[in-house]
Design a protein around this motif. Structure first.
Motif, PDB file in Angstrom:
ATOM      1  N   SER A 360       0.831  -1.209   0.000  1.00 23.28           N
ATOM      2  CA  SER A 360       0.000   0.000   0.000  1.00 23.28           C
ATOM      3  C   SER A 360       0.863   1.255   0.000  1.00 23.28           C
ATOM      4  O   SER A 360       0.524   2.262  -0.643  1.00 23.28           O
ATOM      5  N   SER A 361       1.983   1.219   0.711  1.00 25.33           N
ATOM      6  CA  SER A 361       2.876   2.384   0.759  1.00 25.33           C
ATOM      7  C   SER A 361       3.450   2.679  -0.621  1.00 25.33           C
ATOM      8  O   SER A 361       3.517   3.852  -1.044  1.00 25.33           O
ATOM      9  N   VAL A 362       3.870   1.629  -1.314  1.00 23.03           N
ATOM     10  CA  VAL A 362       4.415   1.812  -2.666  1.00 23.03           C
ATOM     11  C   VAL A 362       3.346   2.370  -3.593  1.00 23.03           C
ATOM     12  O   VAL A 362       3.598   3.281  -4.395  1.00 23.03           O
ATOM     13  N   ILE A 363       2.122   1.834  -3.491  1.00 26.67           N
ATOM     14  CA  ILE A 363       1.029   2.305  -4.339  1.00 26.67           C
ATOM     15  C   ILE A 363       0.698   3.760  -4.024  1.00 26.67           C
ATOM     16  O   ILE A 363       0.464   4.574  -4.928  1.00 26.67           O
ATOM     17  N   ALA A 364       0.681   4.108  -2.741  1.00 30.27           N
ATOM     18  CA  ALA A 364       0.388   5.491  -2.347  1.00 30.27           C
ATOM     19  C   ALA A 364       1.429   6.450  -2.917  1.00 30.27           C
ATOM     20  O   ALA A 364       1.094   7.516  -3.450  1.00 30.27           O
TER      21      ALA A 364
END
Length: 377
Positions: A360-364
């Motif tokens: 999720s952090s990478v996507i954000a």
């Protein structure tokens, strides 16, 4: 399986620079009469120049980019487009006397018939740089069949519209008959057209639609279960279908270039929003489906700017809309299935939430990067 998961995470890290403009398909219209044939291609200026084709990170040029080119640059665009199409298209004639007889064809550029070139206004509603190229030639007689083959290699597919308003797609390295004996233009049936739009919808997600992929992947990082993911995917596709249909039918007016850019920014923002919500929430909240529906409406508008012209050309928009959005849904389900398969082994591990938070952090970060990258400065 752990290696597969590691590869999965590394691939996500590469997405920070993966929102490139890679042309996977072009559209054209075919007709023939009195011993001649004509293929009108809606050409994407993003593949006109060799350096732009080679740069896999290059973004799709805007219509304003095309209008701002100098006379020398426009002359080069025309010359390089002509060279590309002579490599890309292979017309041939089959008759009793000869098989696969290559046919020469000529190219004309309607926009360049004016000085300076005057690009058609009907292309301005997409916000992107397109122009018409007409391929035309003569057939030896009426006793044979006209075929078109797309050269094998790193070339886009060609989706061809016929007078009966059905679509036929030709893939690189493959060929199809365009005209039967006695000079009769081929009439693809509804199955051909349905499969062409189904394929386009699927590829709007895989491999072209990184925004779609990341949005669905972000959904999986909070509700890692098949049923809720299926529900969310269907809600997203339903909303996507609504705005695509409204735009194609003309109820929503054509977009200006600024509006198209704004939609692209909003799409990136929806990706960032969902991923960030994953980081601060421990479970799916009741408003999640509502937000997914609203985000689907935005994504549908973005898709309309790409495919709307071709769906409208098909006359009855019902079948193209159904096929395209079914393809989108199948693409999303593929993303869900691959995600569940790659991460299933870790589901019962204590560090599984950390894996999901990391993704999720990478996507954000990717979504935030795209927001700023798409803002015109």
């Amino acid at each position: 399986m752990r290696r597969l998961t590691l590869y999965f995470l590394l691939s996500l890290l590469c997405l920070l620079r993966a929102q490139a403009h890679v042309v996977e398909q072009m559209f054209a219209d075919f007709n023939a009469s009195d011993g001649s044939y004509q293929l009108t291609i809606r050409f994407d200026a993003g593949i006109s120049l060799p350096d732009m084709r080679a740069d896999k990170e290059a973004l799709q040029p805007k219509f304003s980019w095309l209008q701002e080119r100098s006379p020398e640059e426009l002359a080069r665009i025309k010359a390089e487009t002509e060279s590309f199409l002579h490599e890309y298209l292979q017309f041939s004639w089959d008759s009793i006397d000869s098989e696969n007889q290559p046919l020469n064809f000529e190219l004309s550029f309607p926009a360049w018939q004016h000085t300076p070139p005057k690009f058609e206004e009907r292309f301005t509603d997409t916000g992107f740089a397109y122009f018409d190229v007409i391929c035309h030639g003569k057939t030896p007689d009426n006793s044979g069949t006209l075929s078109l083959k797309i050269s094998e290699g790193d070339y886009p597919d060609l989706a061809i519209g016929f007078p009966n308003q059905h679509i036929l797609t030709i893939y690189p390295g493959k060929g199809e008959k365009l005209m039967e004996q006695q000079g009769k233009v081929r009439e693809p049936d509804q199955a051909d057209s349905f499969l062409s739009f189904l394929d386009y919808g699927y590829r709007h997600v895989i491999p072209e639609g990184w925004d779609h992929v990341l949005f669905i992947l972000a959904l999986a990082c909070l509700s890692f279960a098949w049923k809720p993911l299926l529900t969310q995917s269907l809600v997203f596709t339903l909303a996507h279908t609504i705005t695509l249909g409204l735009a194609v039918s003309g109820i929503i007016p054509p977009f200006s270039e600024n509006a198209t850019t704004l939609i692209e920014i909003f799409i990136a923002g929806t990706i960032a929003y969902v991923a960030i919500e994953n980081l601060i929430s421990k479970q799916v909240k009741t408003h999640r489906l509502t937000m997914i529906f609203l985000f689907g409406l935005i994504h549908g508008l973005g898709f309309a700017s790409v495919l709307g012209d071709k769906i409208r050309a098909a006359g009855d928009i019902t079948l193209p809309l159904l096929a395209t959005n079914l393809g989108v849904e199948l693409g999303q389900l593929s993303v869900i299935g691959i995600t569940l398969a790659c991460l299933f082994w870790a589901k019962q591990k204590s560090y599984f939430p950390i894996i999901l938070k990391s993704i999720s952090s990478v996507i954000a970060l990717t979504g935030i990067y795209w927001v700023f990258d798409r803002i015109p400065f």
